[in-house]
Structure formats: structure tokens, C-alpha cells
Scaffold this active site. Structure first.
Site, PDB file in Angstrom:
ATOM      1  N   GLN A  29       1.397  -1.505   0.248  1.00  0.00           N
ATOM      2  CA  GLN A  29      -0.115  -0.166  -0.033  1.00  0.00           C
ATOM      3  C   GLN A  29       0.882   1.365   0.145  1.00  0.00           C
ATOM      4  O   GLN A  29       1.979   1.537   0.543  1.00  0.00           O
ATOM      5  CB  GLN A  29      -0.869  -0.357   1.507  1.00  0.00           C
ATOM      6  CG  GLN A  29      -1.521   0.958   1.121  1.00  0.00           C
ATOM      7  CD  GLN A  29      -2.933  -0.087   2.734  1.00  0.00           C
ATOM      8  OE1 GLN A  29      -3.453  -0.459   2.092  1.00  0.00           O
ATOM      9  NE2 GLN A  29      -2.978   0.962   3.633  1.00  0.00           N
ATOM     10  N   GLY A  30       0.659   1.956  -1.007  1.00  0.00           N
ATOM     11  CA  GLY A  30       1.025   3.712  -0.853  1.00  0.00           C
ATOM     12  C   GLY A  30      -0.199   4.172  -0.910  1.00  0.00           C
ATOM     13  O   GLY A  30      -0.564   5.074  -1.850  1.00  0.00           O
ATOM     14  N   TYR A  31       0.832   5.721  -0.340  1.00  0.00           N
ATOM     15  CA  TYR A  31      -0.298   6.827  -0.715  1.00  0.00           C
ATOM     16  C   TYR A  31      -0.032   7.716  -1.854  1.00  0.00           C
ATOM     17  O   TYR A  31       1.453   8.226  -1.964  1.00  0.00           O
ATOM     18  CB  TYR A  31      -0.019   7.139   1.016  1.00  0.00           C
ATOM     19  CG  TYR A  31      -1.169   6.241   2.158  1.00  0.00           C
ATOM     20  CD1 TYR A  31      -2.496   6.788   2.620  1.00  0.00           C
ATOM     21  CD2 TYR A  31      -0.387   5.162   2.409  1.00  0.00           C
ATOM     22  CE1 TYR A  31      -2.950   5.487   3.339  1.00  0.00           C
ATOM     23  CE2 TYR A  31      -1.370   4.285   3.265  1.00  0.00           C
ATOM     24  CZ  TYR A  31      -2.506   4.941   3.175  1.00  0.00           C
ATOM     25  OH  TYR A  31      -2.599   4.013   4.099  1.00  0.00           O
ATOM     26  N   ILE A  32      -0.635   8.491  -2.775  1.00  0.00           N
ATOM     27  CA  ILE A  32      -0.118   9.135  -3.213  1.00  0.00           C
ATOM     28  C   ILE A  32      -0.924  10.636  -2.563  1.00  0.00           C
ATOM     29  O   ILE A  32       0.237  11.912  -2.917  1.00  0.00           O
ATOM     30  CB  ILE A  32      -0.801   9.604  -4.409  1.00  0.00           C
ATOM     31  CG1 ILE A  32      -0.436   8.005  -5.422  1.00  0.00           C
ATOM     32  CG2 ILE A  32      -1.003  10.787  -5.415  1.00  0.00           C
ATOM     33  CD1 ILE A  32      -1.914   7.305  -6.368  1.00  0.00           C
TER      34      ILE A  32
END
Length: 162
Positions: A29-32
Site C-alpha cells: 500500500q502506498g499513499y499518493i
């Protein structure tokens, strides 16, 4: 698309017995984007499924919209999450009354941190929930344990890890 998510979150100081019998999936999971008001835009890869998710609000009731995206789009968006990523294995454990516990066992920079979340159909159901004995402190309203914060700042220094 889900609309509104109502959940409670707890630390898990020691993993429960028999966890290996539970359904497990790896999540990247990665946050833009992360806004000061709690709004977030993230991408997630789980079991070959790739999603773009927008969440708003804080506490146990939040707005949430999920949009399935193709793997190519995920790959193009992933570099935008540099420095705001996490990896975890999610175990799904039946909790009775139609509820499930999602136990996240983090890896990478967050190795040793484990958090359980339970999602509810209503605020009343959330209020009525009695956590099992293996749950630790409730951190639903502790912003330090939001995934966006864990991904960008790491685990709080004062937390005992499993």
C-alpha cells in the site's frame, strides 16, 4: 465502492494461537496524497487486485471510495508513493455475529507491529462490540496508528511490538 466505513482498531501485543489456519493475504500500500484534514488517496495491491482508494474524515466513521484500477495504472502510480509505503500480511479471523477481525501483521520498517480492525454495519454495533482477550489497547482515535501515518512516519516509539 463502500460509502462509509465504521471500524474500531486495536493494538495486538501478542499474535493469537492458530493464526496459520486463518486466511492470509499480502498487501502493498502506498499513499499518493495525504491532506491535513485526514483525506488520503492511496493505491493498494492485494492478491493481484489493484485499487485506488480515497478516504476522508477521522475516527471510527470515515468516507471511503474504492476504484479498481488495472495493473499498468498501479505501476505508473506507485512511484508517486515513494516514502509513504507499507507492507503487511492481513489475516481474516471470524469473530461471531457475522463480524470478522482483520489482523494486520506489518513487515519491512514496521516489523513487529500488529493491529486488529473490526468493521461494523452501524455505530450501535461498534459500541456493542466486546473485543477478545488477545486484543490490546484500542487505538481507533489515535492518529499515530492510521496507515497513512505509519507509512510516512513509521511506528510510534512508545509502542510495544509483537
Amino acid at each position: 465502492m463502500r460509502g462509509v466505513e465504521i471500524e474500531r482498531k486495536f493494538l495486538v501485543p501478542e499474535l493469537p494461537q492458530g493464526l496459520e489456519r486463518s486466511q492470509a493475504t499480502r498487501i502493498e500500500q502506498g499513499y499518493i496524497a495525504i491532506a491535513g484534514d485526514g483525506t488520503e488517496v492511496r493505491v493498494r495491491r492485494r492478491d493481484g487486485e489493484t485499487l485506488l482508494t480515497v478516504k476522508g474524515g477521522s475516527g471510527r466513521s470515515r468516507t471511503e471510495e474504492e476504484i479498481e484500477i488495472d495493473a499498468g495504472r498501479f505501476t505508473r502510480l506507485w512511484p508517486l508513493t515513494e516514502g509513504r509505503r507499507l507492507e503487511k500480511t492481513r489475516y481474516v479471523i471470524p469473530a461471531g455475529s457475522g463480524l470478522s477481525i482483520e489482523l494486520d501483521v506489518y513487515s519491512g520498517a514496521l516489523t513487529g507491529l500488529s493491529v486488529a480492525e473490526v468493521e461494523f454495519a452501524s455505530e450501535e454495533a461498534a459500541d456493542a462490540f466486546e473485543p477478545p482477550a488477545w486484543f490490546g489497547a484500542e487505538v481507533t482515535d489515535d492518529a499515530r496508528f492510521k496507515n497513512q501515518r505509519l507509512a510516512s512516519e513509521g511506528a510510534p516509539a512508545d509502542v510495544r511490538r509483537a
